[in-house]
Design a protein around this motif. Structure first.
Motif, short mmCIF file in Angstrom:
data_model
loop_
_atom_site.label_atom_id
_atom_site.label_comp_id
_atom_site.label_asym_id
_atom_site.label_seq_id
_atom_site.Cartn_x
_atom_site.Cartn_y
_atom_site.Cartn_z
N GLY A 189 3.86 -1.99 -6.67
CA GLY A 189 4.60 -0.73 -6.80
C GLY A 189 5.40 -0.60 -8.09
O GLY A 189 6.21 0.32 -8.23
N LEU A 190 5.16 -1.48 -9.04
CA LEU A 190 5.96 -1.46 -10.29
C LEU A 190 5.97 -0.07 -10.94
O LEU A 190 6.96 0.36 -11.53
N GLN A 191 4.85 0.63 -10.76
CA GLN A 191 4.75 1.97 -11.39
C GLN A 191 5.78 2.95 -10.84
O GLN A 191 6.08 3.97 -11.47
N HIS A 192 6.37 2.62 -9.68
CA HIS A 192 7.37 3.54 -9.11
C HIS A 192 8.76 3.34 -9.70
O HIS A 192 9.66 4.15 -9.47
N GLU A 265 8.52 3.50 -3.15
CA GLU A 265 8.10 4.77 -3.79
C GLU A 265 9.28 5.55 -4.38
O GLU A 265 9.10 6.33 -5.32
N ASP A 266 10.49 5.34 -3.80
CA ASP A 266 11.64 6.07 -4.35
C ASP A 266 12.25 5.35 -5.56
O ASP A 266 13.31 5.71 -6.05
N GLY A 267 11.59 4.28 -6.03
CA GLY A 267 12.03 3.59 -7.24
C GLY A 267 13.02 2.47 -6.98
O GLY A 267 13.42 1.76 -7.91
N THR A 268 13.43 2.28 -5.72
CA THR A 268 14.35 1.16 -5.42
C THR A 268 13.55 -0.14 -5.30
O THR A 268 12.33 -0.13 -5.16
N VAL A 269 14.31 -1.24 -5.36
CA VAL A 269 13.67 -2.56 -5.38
C VAL A 269 13.88 -3.25 -4.04
O VAL A 269 15.03 -3.49 -3.64
N ALA A 270 12.78 -3.58 -3.36
CA ALA A 270 12.89 -4.31 -2.10
C ALA A 270 12.81 -5.80 -2.39
O ALA A 270 11.89 -6.25 -3.07
N LEU A 271 13.80 -6.54 -1.91
CA LEU A 271 13.80 -7.99 -2.13
C LEU A 271 13.14 -8.71 -0.96
O LEU A 271 12.95 -8.11 0.10
N ARG A 275 16.64 -6.90 1.64
CA ARG A 275 17.64 -6.03 0.99
C ARG A 275 16.95 -5.06 0.04
O ARG A 275 15.88 -5.37 -0.50
N VAL A 276 17.60 -3.93 -0.19
CA VAL A 276 17.04 -2.96 -1.13
C VAL A 276 18.10 -2.66 -2.19
O VAL A 276 19.27 -2.42 -1.86
N LEU A 277 17.71 -2.73 -3.45
CA LEU A 277 18.65 -2.51 -4.56
C LEU A 277 18.20 -1.35 -5.42
O LEU A 277 17.01 -1.07 -5.52
#
Ligand code: FAD
Length: 450
Positions: A189-192, A265-271, A275-277
Protein backbone atom coordinates in the motif's frame (compact mmCIF):
# COMPACT_ATOMS: atom_id res chain seq x y z
CA UNK A 1 55.84 -10.31 -18.04
CA UNK A 2 54.22 -7.64 -15.82
CA UNK A 3 50.67 -8.28 -14.71
CA UNK A 4 48.04 -5.93 -16.18
CA UNK A 5 45.41 -4.99 -13.61
CA UNK A 6 42.15 -3.07 -13.86
CA UNK A 7 40.55 -1.56 -10.76
CA UNK A 8 36.85 -0.68 -10.87
CA UNK A 9 36.21 2.35 -8.65
CA UNK A 10 38.37 4.98 -6.94
CA UNK A 11 36.73 4.92 -3.52
CA UNK A 12 38.72 3.80 -0.48
CA UNK A 13 38.95 0.19 -1.71
CA UNK A 14 40.05 1.08 -5.25
CA UNK A 15 42.66 3.56 -4.01
CA UNK A 16 44.00 0.91 -1.65
CA UNK A 17 44.22 -1.64 -4.48
CA UNK A 18 46.07 0.81 -6.73
CA UNK A 19 48.41 1.86 -3.90
CA UNK A 20 49.57 -1.72 -3.29
CA UNK A 21 49.85 -2.59 -6.99
CA UNK A 22 51.95 0.52 -7.55
CA UNK A 23 54.28 -0.53 -4.73
CA UNK A 24 55.46 -3.51 -6.84
CA UNK A 25 56.42 -2.01 -10.18
CA UNK A 26 58.52 -5.03 -11.12
CA UNK A 27 55.52 -7.34 -10.95
CA UNK A 28 52.63 -5.16 -12.02
CA UNK A 29 52.08 -2.76 -14.89
CA UNK A 30 50.71 0.55 -13.63
CA UNK A 31 47.07 -0.27 -12.87
CA UNK A 32 44.18 1.35 -14.69
CA UNK A 33 41.64 2.67 -12.19
CA UNK A 34 38.23 3.25 -13.75
CA UNK A 35 36.10 5.80 -11.95
CA UNK A 36 32.69 6.80 -13.21
CA UNK A 37 32.69 9.95 -11.06
CA UNK A 38 34.73 13.09 -11.34
CA UNK A 39 36.84 12.60 -8.20
CA UNK A 40 38.27 10.00 -5.86
CA UNK A 41 36.63 9.10 -2.53
CA UNK A 42 33.37 7.35 -3.52
CA UNK A 43 31.03 7.31 -0.53
CA UNK A 44 32.86 10.26 1.04
CA UNK A 45 32.12 12.65 -1.82
CA UNK A 46 29.24 14.67 -0.40
CA UNK A 47 26.80 15.80 -3.05
CA UNK A 48 24.05 18.36 -2.57
CA UNK A 49 20.69 17.43 -4.00
CA UNK A 50 18.52 20.15 -5.50
CA UNK A 51 15.32 18.53 -4.39
CA UNK A 52 16.11 16.46 -1.36
CA UNK A 53 12.55 15.31 -0.82
CA UNK A 54 10.87 13.42 -3.58
CA UNK A 55 7.11 13.68 -3.62
CA UNK A 56 5.85 10.18 -2.94
CA UNK A 57 7.24 6.85 -3.91
CA UNK A 58 10.84 5.76 -3.95
CA UNK A 59 11.81 4.35 -7.25
CA UNK A 60 13.38 1.00 -6.63
CA UNK A 61 16.87 1.04 -8.03
CA UNK A 62 18.91 -2.03 -8.61
CA UNK A 63 19.52 -4.91 -10.90
CA UNK A 64 16.08 -4.54 -12.42
CA UNK A 65 17.13 -1.23 -13.93
CA UNK A 66 16.38 -1.29 -17.63
CA UNK A 67 19.07 -2.60 -19.94
CA UNK A 68 21.35 0.14 -21.09
CA UNK A 69 20.86 2.19 -17.93
CA UNK A 70 23.98 4.23 -17.34
CA UNK A 71 26.56 2.78 -14.97
CA UNK A 72 27.11 6.29 -13.70
CA UNK A 73 26.26 6.37 -10.02
CA UNK A 74 23.34 8.66 -9.12
CA UNK A 75 24.77 10.33 -6.01
CA UNK A 76 26.64 9.36 -2.89
CA UNK A 77 24.77 8.43 0.28
CA UNK A 78 26.60 10.92 2.46
CA UNK A 79 24.49 13.41 4.44
CA UNK A 80 25.52 16.84 5.56
CA UNK A 81 26.00 16.34 9.31
CA UNK A 82 27.46 12.84 9.22
CA UNK A 83 30.29 12.14 11.59
CA UNK A 84 32.22 8.90 11.37
CA UNK A 85 31.06 6.03 13.53
CA UNK A 86 34.64 4.83 14.04
CA UNK A 87 37.46 6.89 15.51
CA UNK A 88 40.14 7.92 13.04
CA UNK A 89 42.71 5.86 14.97
CA UNK A 90 40.86 2.68 13.96
CA UNK A 91 39.39 3.80 10.68
CA UNK A 92 42.67 4.72 8.97
CA UNK A 93 44.59 2.51 6.59
CA UNK A 94 47.28 0.98 8.82
CA UNK A 95 50.06 2.51 6.69
CA UNK A 96 48.60 6.02 6.58
CA UNK A 97 47.32 7.68 9.76
CA UNK A 98 44.92 10.60 9.83
CA UNK A 99 46.46 13.89 10.89
CA UNK A 100 47.15 13.99 14.61
CA UNK A 101 45.41 17.31 15.33
CA UNK A 102 42.01 16.01 14.20
CA UNK A 103 39.43 14.73 16.67
CA UNK A 104 38.73 11.02 16.69
CA UNK A 105 35.27 11.21 15.11
CA UNK A 106 35.33 13.18 11.90
CA UNK A 107 32.96 15.03 9.62
CA UNK A 108 32.72 13.46 6.15
CA UNK A 109 34.81 16.15 4.46
CA UNK A 110 37.82 15.21 6.61
CA UNK A 111 37.58 11.60 5.47
CA UNK A 112 37.42 12.75 1.87
CA UNK A 113 40.46 14.98 2.43
CA UNK A 114 42.26 12.01 4.00
CA UNK A 115 41.51 9.81 0.97
CA UNK A 116 42.68 12.55 -1.38
CA UNK A 117 45.93 12.78 0.62
CA UNK A 118 46.33 8.98 0.51
CA UNK A 119 45.83 9.13 -3.25
CA UNK A 120 48.43 11.90 -3.61
CA UNK A 121 50.91 10.33 -1.20
CA UNK A 122 50.96 7.04 -3.11
CA UNK A 123 50.73 8.78 -6.46
CA UNK A 124 47.56 6.96 -7.49
CA UNK A 125 45.95 10.00 -9.18
CA UNK A 126 47.69 9.76 -12.56
CA UNK A 127 46.33 6.22 -12.98
CA UNK A 128 42.67 7.07 -12.45
CA UNK A 129 40.48 7.49 -15.53
CA UNK A 130 37.71 9.76 -14.30
CA UNK A 131 34.29 9.98 -15.95
CA UNK A 132 34.83 6.46 -17.20
CA UNK A 133 32.37 3.76 -16.23
CA UNK A 134 33.07 0.06 -16.55
CA UNK A 135 30.22 -1.39 -18.57
CA UNK A 136 31.27 -5.01 -18.82
CA UNK A 137 33.92 -7.32 -17.41
CA UNK A 138 34.12 -10.66 -19.18
CA UNK A 139 36.50 -13.57 -18.71
CA UNK A 140 38.30 -14.87 -21.79
CA UNK A 141 39.63 -18.34 -21.11
CA UNK A 142 42.57 -19.39 -23.24
CA UNK A 143 44.71 -22.47 -23.50
CA UNK A 144 48.43 -21.94 -22.98
CA UNK A 145 51.11 -23.77 -24.96
CA UNK A 146 51.59 -26.27 -22.13
CA UNK A 147 47.90 -27.18 -22.25
CA UNK A 148 46.86 -25.24 -19.14
CA UNK A 149 44.02 -22.75 -18.96
CA UNK A 150 44.62 -19.09 -18.45
CA UNK A 151 42.07 -16.32 -17.99
CA UNK A 152 42.31 -12.80 -19.27
CA UNK A 153 39.65 -10.17 -18.61
CA UNK A 154 37.99 -8.09 -21.27
CA UNK A 155 37.00 -4.77 -19.72
CA UNK A 156 34.66 -2.53 -21.67
CA UNK A 157 34.38 1.03 -20.42
CA UNK A 158 32.55 4.10 -21.62
CA UNK A 159 33.43 7.74 -21.20
CA UNK A 160 30.81 10.35 -20.50
CA UNK A 161 31.30 11.59 -24.04
CA UNK A 162 29.91 8.25 -25.15
CA UNK A 163 33.06 6.70 -26.55
CA UNK A 164 33.53 3.05 -25.66
CA UNK A 165 36.71 1.02 -25.36
CA UNK A 166 37.54 -2.63 -24.68
CA UNK A 167 40.89 -3.63 -23.17
CA UNK A 168 42.48 -6.83 -21.89
CA UNK A 169 43.80 -7.31 -18.34
CA UNK A 170 45.22 -10.23 -16.39
CA UNK A 171 43.28 -9.38 -13.23
CA UNK A 172 40.45 -7.13 -12.07
CA UNK A 173 39.77 -5.66 -8.64
CA UNK A 174 36.07 -4.97 -8.19
CA UNK A 175 35.96 -1.97 -5.85
CA UNK A 176 32.65 -0.49 -6.95
CA UNK A 177 31.19 -0.14 -3.44
CA UNK A 178 27.84 -1.22 -2.12
CA UNK A 179 26.30 1.82 -0.47
CA UNK A 180 24.70 3.57 -3.39
CA UNK A 181 21.75 1.42 -4.46
CA UNK A 182 18.99 1.60 -1.82
CA UNK A 183 17.20 -1.43 -0.50
CA UNK A 184 13.53 -0.48 -0.59
CA UNK A 185 11.49 -2.99 1.39
CA UNK A 186 8.11 -4.20 0.19
CA UNK A 187 5.55 -2.08 2.03
CA UNK A 188 2.04 -3.06 0.99
CA UNK A 189 0.00 0.00 0.00
CA UNK A 190 2.99 2.36 -0.18
CA UNK A 191 1.30 4.16 -3.07
CA UNK A 192 -1.37 5.38 -0.63
CA UNK A 193 1.08 7.28 1.56
CA UNK A 194 0.18 10.97 1.21
CA UNK A 195 3.46 12.56 2.27
CA UNK A 196 6.96 12.23 0.95
CA UNK A 197 8.85 8.96 0.95
CA UNK A 198 12.60 9.10 0.92
CA UNK A 199 15.48 6.65 1.34
CA UNK A 200 18.44 7.69 3.51
CA UNK A 201 20.48 7.53 0.28
CA UNK A 202 18.84 10.84 -0.67
CA UNK A 203 18.58 12.37 2.80
CA UNK A 204 20.84 15.40 3.22
CA UNK A 205 19.79 17.45 6.26
CA UNK A 206 16.95 17.72 8.81
CA UNK A 207 15.62 21.24 7.99
CA UNK A 208 13.11 20.22 5.28
CA UNK A 209 11.37 18.13 7.97
CA UNK A 210 10.83 21.06 10.39
CA UNK A 211 7.57 20.80 12.29
CA UNK A 212 6.68 17.47 10.67
CA UNK A 213 5.81 14.07 12.03
CA UNK A 214 8.40 11.77 10.51
CA UNK A 215 8.38 8.00 10.53
CA UNK A 216 11.93 6.63 10.28
CA UNK A 217 12.05 2.98 9.29
CA UNK A 218 15.18 1.12 10.44
CA UNK A 219 17.35 1.58 13.51
CA UNK A 220 20.83 0.66 12.41
CA UNK A 221 23.64 3.25 12.24
CA UNK A 222 22.04 5.66 9.77
CA UNK A 223 18.52 5.17 11.18
CA UNK A 224 19.57 6.14 14.69
CA UNK A 225 21.82 9.03 13.62
CA UNK A 226 19.23 10.50 11.25
CA UNK A 227 16.44 10.04 13.80
CA UNK A 228 18.49 12.01 16.35
CA UNK A 229 19.12 14.91 14.02
CA UNK A 230 15.49 14.98 12.87
CA UNK A 231 14.38 15.20 16.50
CA UNK A 232 15.99 18.65 16.71
CA UNK A 233 13.56 20.13 14.14
CA UNK A 234 10.61 17.75 13.76
CA UNK A 235 7.47 17.87 15.84
CA UNK A 236 7.53 14.12 16.40
CA UNK A 237 9.73 11.26 15.18
CA UNK A 238 8.64 7.63 15.22
CA UNK A 239 11.52 5.20 15.00
CA UNK A 240 10.05 2.04 13.60
CA UNK A 241 12.17 -1.10 13.68
CA UNK A 242 12.25 -4.81 14.31
CA UNK A 243 15.54 -4.92 16.19
CA UNK A 244 15.32 -5.33 19.99
CA UNK A 245 13.96 -2.24 21.72
CA UNK A 246 16.66 0.39 22.17
CA UNK A 247 17.43 0.70 25.83
CA UNK A 248 19.10 4.12 25.92
CA UNK A 249 17.13 7.32 26.57
CA UNK A 250 15.75 8.99 23.45
CA UNK A 251 14.75 12.67 23.09
CA UNK A 252 11.18 13.32 24.32
CA UNK A 253 9.78 13.76 20.79
CA UNK A 254 11.13 10.36 19.61
CA UNK A 255 9.10 7.17 20.16
CA UNK A 256 10.04 3.66 19.18
CA UNK A 257 7.38 1.66 17.39
CA UNK A 258 6.91 -1.74 15.84
CA UNK A 259 7.76 -2.20 12.18
CA UNK A 260 5.33 -1.15 9.45
CA UNK A 261 2.69 -3.63 8.40
CA UNK A 262 1.16 -1.64 5.52
CA UNK A 263 -0.11 1.74 4.41
CA UNK A 264 -3.88 2.02 4.57
CA UNK A 265 -5.97 3.56 1.81
CA UNK A 266 -6.44 6.77 3.81
CA UNK A 267 -2.63 7.23 3.86
CA UNK A 268 -2.13 6.27 7.53
CA UNK A 269 0.48 3.74 8.56
CA UNK A 270 -0.59 0.45 10.16
CA UNK A 271 2.08 -1.04 12.40
CA UNK A 272 2.59 -4.69 13.15
CA UNK A 273 1.16 -4.34 16.65
CA UNK A 274 -2.10 -2.98 15.20
CA UNK A 275 -1.43 0.68 16.01
CA UNK A 276 -2.15 3.22 13.30
CA UNK A 277 -0.04 6.36 12.85
CA UNK A 278 -0.24 9.45 10.72
CA UNK A 279 3.02 10.87 9.40
CA UNK A 280 4.05 13.64 7.03
CA UNK A 281 7.16 11.86 5.79
CA UNK A 282 8.45 8.35 5.66
CA UNK A 283 12.22 7.97 5.76
CA UNK A 284 13.54 4.54 4.83
CA UNK A 285 16.85 3.80 6.56
CA UNK A 286 16.74 0.28 5.24
CA UNK A 287 20.21 -0.20 3.87
CA UNK A 288 21.63 -0.95 0.46
CA UNK A 289 21.88 -3.82 -1.98
CA UNK A 290 24.73 -5.33 -3.97
CA UNK A 291 24.72 -4.69 -7.69
CA UNK A 292 27.39 -5.44 -10.22
CA UNK A 293 25.78 -4.43 -13.50
CA UNK A 294 29.06 -4.94 -15.34
CA UNK A 295 29.38 -8.62 -14.32
CA UNK A 296 27.33 -11.59 -15.41
CA UNK A 297 26.78 -14.45 -13.01
CA UNK A 298 26.77 -16.99 -15.78
CA UNK A 299 30.30 -15.93 -16.81
CA UNK A 300 31.66 -16.40 -13.32
CA UNK A 301 29.89 -19.36 -11.75
CA UNK A 302 28.71 -17.33 -8.80
CA UNK A 303 25.38 -16.27 -7.47
CA UNK A 304 25.03 -12.48 -7.16
CA UNK A 305 22.05 -11.60 -5.06
CA UNK A 306 20.95 -8.34 -3.48
CA UNK A 307 22.38 -9.34 -0.11
CA UNK A 308 24.88 -12.09 -0.88
CA UNK A 309 27.55 -12.95 -3.43
CA UNK A 310 29.01 -16.44 -3.46
CA UNK A 311 30.65 -18.80 -3.46
CA UNK A 312 33.70 -16.62 -3.01
CA UNK A 313 36.90 -18.08 -1.62
CA UNK A 314 37.86 -15.97 1.39
CA UNK A 315 34.89 -13.71 0.47
CA UNK A 316 37.06 -12.40 -2.34
CA UNK A 317 37.26 -14.57 -5.45
CA UNK A 318 35.26 -17.06 -7.43
CA UNK A 319 36.99 -20.46 -7.12
CA UNK A 320 36.85 -20.78 -10.91
CA UNK A 321 38.37 -17.32 -11.53
CA UNK A 322 40.99 -16.44 -8.93
CA UNK A 323 42.03 -13.27 -10.74
CA UNK A 324 38.77 -11.35 -10.29
CA UNK A 325 38.75 -9.90 -6.79
CA UNK A 326 35.82 -8.44 -4.88
CA UNK A 327 37.10 -6.04 -2.25
CA UNK A 328 34.95 -5.05 0.71
CA UNK A 329 31.83 -7.19 0.37
CA UNK A 330 31.77 -8.12 4.05
CA UNK A 331 29.70 -6.09 6.46
CA UNK A 332 30.13 -4.98 10.06
CA UNK A 333 33.84 -4.66 9.60
CA UNK A 334 36.47 -2.01 10.09
CA UNK A 335 36.46 -1.03 6.41
CA UNK A 336 39.80 0.56 5.53
CA UNK A 337 42.00 -1.91 7.50
CA UNK A 338 39.88 -4.75 6.05
CA UNK A 339 40.46 -3.50 2.48
CA UNK A 340 44.16 -3.16 3.30
CA UNK A 341 44.33 -6.87 4.21
CA UNK A 342 42.17 -8.17 1.38
CA UNK A 343 44.09 -6.18 -1.23
CA UNK A 344 47.49 -7.40 0.01
CA UNK A 345 46.22 -10.97 -0.03
CA UNK A 346 45.11 -10.56 -3.66
CA UNK A 347 48.41 -8.96 -4.61
CA UNK A 348 50.21 -11.96 -3.07
CA UNK A 349 47.93 -14.32 -5.04
CA UNK A 350 48.84 -12.55 -8.27
CA UNK A 351 52.53 -12.61 -7.38
CA UNK A 352 52.30 -16.35 -6.75
CA UNK A 353 53.27 -15.87 -3.10
CA UNK A 354 50.04 -17.56 -1.98
CA UNK A 355 49.39 -20.95 -3.45
CA UNK A 356 45.66 -21.31 -3.73
CA UNK A 357 44.00 -24.70 -3.31
CA UNK A 358 42.45 -26.26 -6.41
CA UNK A 359 39.06 -24.89 -7.53
CA UNK A 360 37.13 -27.90 -6.10
CA UNK A 361 38.87 -27.50 -2.74
CA UNK A 362 38.05 -23.78 -2.69
CA UNK A 363 34.44 -24.64 -3.59
CA UNK A 364 34.33 -27.12 -0.76
CA UNK A 365 35.69 -24.57 1.72
CA UNK A 366 33.06 -22.04 0.61
CA UNK A 367 30.31 -24.64 0.95
CA UNK A 368 31.47 -25.66 4.42
CA UNK A 369 31.52 -22.01 5.53
CA UNK A 370 28.02 -21.43 4.17
CA UNK A 371 26.60 -24.59 5.74
CA UNK A 372 28.09 -23.66 9.09
CA UNK A 373 26.55 -20.18 8.97
CA UNK A 374 23.17 -21.47 7.88
CA UNK A 375 23.17 -24.21 10.51
CA UNK A 376 23.74 -21.50 13.12
CA UNK A 377 20.51 -19.90 11.92
CA UNK A 378 22.15 -16.90 10.23
CA UNK A 379 19.70 -15.32 7.80
CA UNK A 380 20.80 -14.93 4.19
CA UNK A 381 20.92 -11.12 4.43
CA UNK A 382 23.31 -11.38 7.40
CA UNK A 383 25.64 -14.02 5.97
CA UNK A 384 28.38 -11.54 5.15
CA UNK A 385 28.26 -9.83 8.54
CA UNK A 386 31.63 -10.43 10.14
CA UNK A 387 31.68 -8.52 13.42
CA UNK A 388 34.26 -10.13 15.76
CA UNK A 389 35.23 -12.76 13.14
CA UNK A 390 36.86 -10.05 11.07
CA UNK A 391 40.04 -10.10 13.15
CA UNK A 392 40.75 -13.77 12.72
CA UNK A 393 39.88 -13.43 9.05
CA UNK A 394 42.35 -10.57 8.52
CA UNK A 395 44.99 -12.39 10.56
CA UNK A 396 44.63 -15.50 8.39
CA UNK A 397 45.00 -13.43 5.22
CA UNK A 398 48.18 -11.83 6.52
CA UNK A 399 49.62 -15.15 7.76
CA UNK A 400 49.09 -16.78 4.38
CA UNK A 401 50.23 -13.88 2.27
CA UNK A 402 53.09 -12.83 4.55
CA UNK A 403 52.20 -9.20 5.15
CA UNK A 404 52.18 -7.44 8.50
CA UNK A 405 49.05 -8.29 10.52
CA UNK A 406 46.79 -5.60 11.93
CA UNK A 407 47.99 -4.42 15.29
CA UNK A 408 45.94 -5.81 18.21
CA UNK A 409 45.40 -2.19 19.30
CA UNK A 410 43.04 -1.68 16.34
CA UNK A 411 40.89 -4.56 17.48
CA UNK A 412 40.76 -3.53 21.11
CA UNK A 413 39.94 0.07 20.26
CA UNK A 414 37.33 -0.99 17.67
CA UNK A 415 35.67 -3.29 20.20
CA UNK A 416 35.69 -0.66 22.90
CA UNK A 417 34.04 1.87 20.60
CA UNK A 418 31.56 -0.75 19.34
CA UNK A 419 30.58 -1.46 22.94
CA UNK A 420 30.31 2.22 23.83
CA UNK A 421 28.21 2.85 20.74
CA UNK A 422 25.78 0.14 21.77
CA UNK A 423 25.51 1.49 25.30
CA UNK A 424 25.65 5.22 24.59
CA UNK A 425 24.83 5.78 20.93
CA UNK A 426 24.22 9.45 21.51
CA UNK A 427 27.43 10.17 23.44
CA UNK A 428 30.07 7.74 22.20
CA UNK A 429 31.55 10.28 19.79
CA UNK A 430 32.39 12.67 22.60
CA UNK A 431 35.61 10.85 23.54
CA UNK A 432 38.92 11.10 21.74
CA UNK A 433 41.29 8.17 21.42
CA UNK A 434 44.98 7.73 20.81
CA UNK A 435 47.19 5.09 19.21
CA UNK A 436 50.90 5.43 19.65
CA UNK A 437 53.27 5.53 16.72
CA UNK A 438 54.40 1.96 17.28
CA UNK A 439 50.96 0.83 16.10
CA UNK A 440 51.45 2.24 12.63
CA UNK A 441 52.91 0.01 9.97
CA UNK A 442 55.51 2.42 8.75
CA UNK A 443 56.70 5.82 9.84
CA UNK A 444 54.29 8.42 8.52
CA UNK A 445 55.68 11.39 6.64
CA UNK A 446 56.78 14.44 8.61
CA UNK A 447 53.47 16.32 8.56
CA UNK A 448 51.57 13.38 10.01
CA UNK A 449 53.93 12.27 12.76
CA UNK A 450 52.80 12.19 16.34
P1 FAD B 1 32.71 3.50 -2.53
O1 FAD B 1 33.19 4.51 -1.57
O2 FAD B 1 31.27 3.37 -2.79
O3 FAD B 1 33.50 3.67 -3.88
C1 FAD B 1 33.16 2.99 -5.05
C2 FAD B 1 33.59 3.81 -6.25
O4 FAD B 1 33.39 3.02 -7.42
C3 FAD B 1 32.77 5.08 -6.42
O5 FAD B 1 33.64 6.18 -6.57
C4 FAD B 1 31.96 4.81 -7.69
O6 FAD B 1 31.73 5.99 -8.46
C5 FAD B 1 32.85 3.84 -8.44
N1 FAD B 1 32.14 2.96 -9.37
C6 FAD B 1 31.06 2.19 -9.09
N2 FAD B 1 30.69 1.50 -10.19
C7 FAD B 1 31.57 1.83 -11.17
C8 FAD B 1 31.72 1.44 -12.54
N3 FAD B 1 30.89 0.56 -13.11
N4 FAD B 1 32.73 2.00 -13.25
C9 FAD B 1 33.60 2.90 -12.70
N5 FAD B 1 33.47 3.31 -11.41
C10 FAD B 1 32.49 2.77 -10.66
N6 FAD B 1 33.04 3.48 6.99
C11 FAD B 1 33.90 3.79 7.98
O7 FAD B 1 35.01 3.23 8.05
N7 FAD B 1 33.57 4.73 8.93
C12 FAD B 1 32.40 5.40 8.89
O8 FAD B 1 32.13 6.23 9.74
C13 FAD B 1 31.48 5.12 7.83
N8 FAD B 1 30.31 5.79 7.70
C14 FAD B 1 29.52 5.59 6.61
C15 FAD B 1 28.36 6.34 6.47
C16 FAD B 1 27.54 6.17 5.36
C17 FAD B 1 26.31 7.00 5.20
C18 FAD B 1 27.88 5.19 4.39
C19 FAD B 1 27.01 4.99 3.19
C20 FAD B 1 29.01 4.41 4.55
C21 FAD B 1 29.85 4.60 5.66
N9 FAD B 1 31.01 3.84 5.83
C22 FAD B 1 31.86 4.12 6.87
C23 FAD B 1 31.34 2.75 4.92
C24 FAD B 1 32.09 3.29 3.67
O9 FAD B 1 31.27 3.15 2.61
C25 FAD B 1 33.39 2.57 3.52
O10 FAD B 1 34.21 2.98 4.59
C26 FAD B 1 34.16 2.88 2.25
O11 FAD B 1 34.24 4.25 2.02
C27 FAD B 1 33.64 2.12 1.05
O12 FAD B 1 34.58 2.28 0.05
P2 FAD B 1 34.48 1.49 -1.35
O13 FAD B 1 35.67 1.89 -2.12
O14 FAD B 1 34.23 0.05 -1.09
O15 FAD B 1 33.15 2.00 -2.03
Amino acid sequence: MSVRVAVVGAGAAGLCAARHLLSKPGTFCTPVVFESGTSVGGTWVYEELDEPIREKGVEPEGPERPEGHSRYRSHSSMYQNLRTNLPKEVMAFPDFPFELHLNSFLPHHEVLRYLQKYCDHFDVGPHVRFNTAVERVRPVVMETTDGKQRTEWEVTSSERSGSERTERFDAVFVCSGHYSVPHVPEIPGLQHFRGSVLHSHSYRRPEPFSGQTVLVLGARNSGIDICMELSTVAEQVFLSHRTPRLSFPLPPNVSQTESIDRILEDGTVALQDGRVLKADSLLLCTGYIFTFPFLHESDLGIDMQRDFVGPLYRHIMSPGFPSLFFIGLCQQICPFPHFHCQVQFCVAVLEGAVSLPSAPVMQQECRAWLEKRLSRGVQQRHLLRMEHEQWEYCASLSAEAGFKPLTPAIRSLFEEVWRRRREHPLQYRESNYRLTEEHWERAPSAGQRE
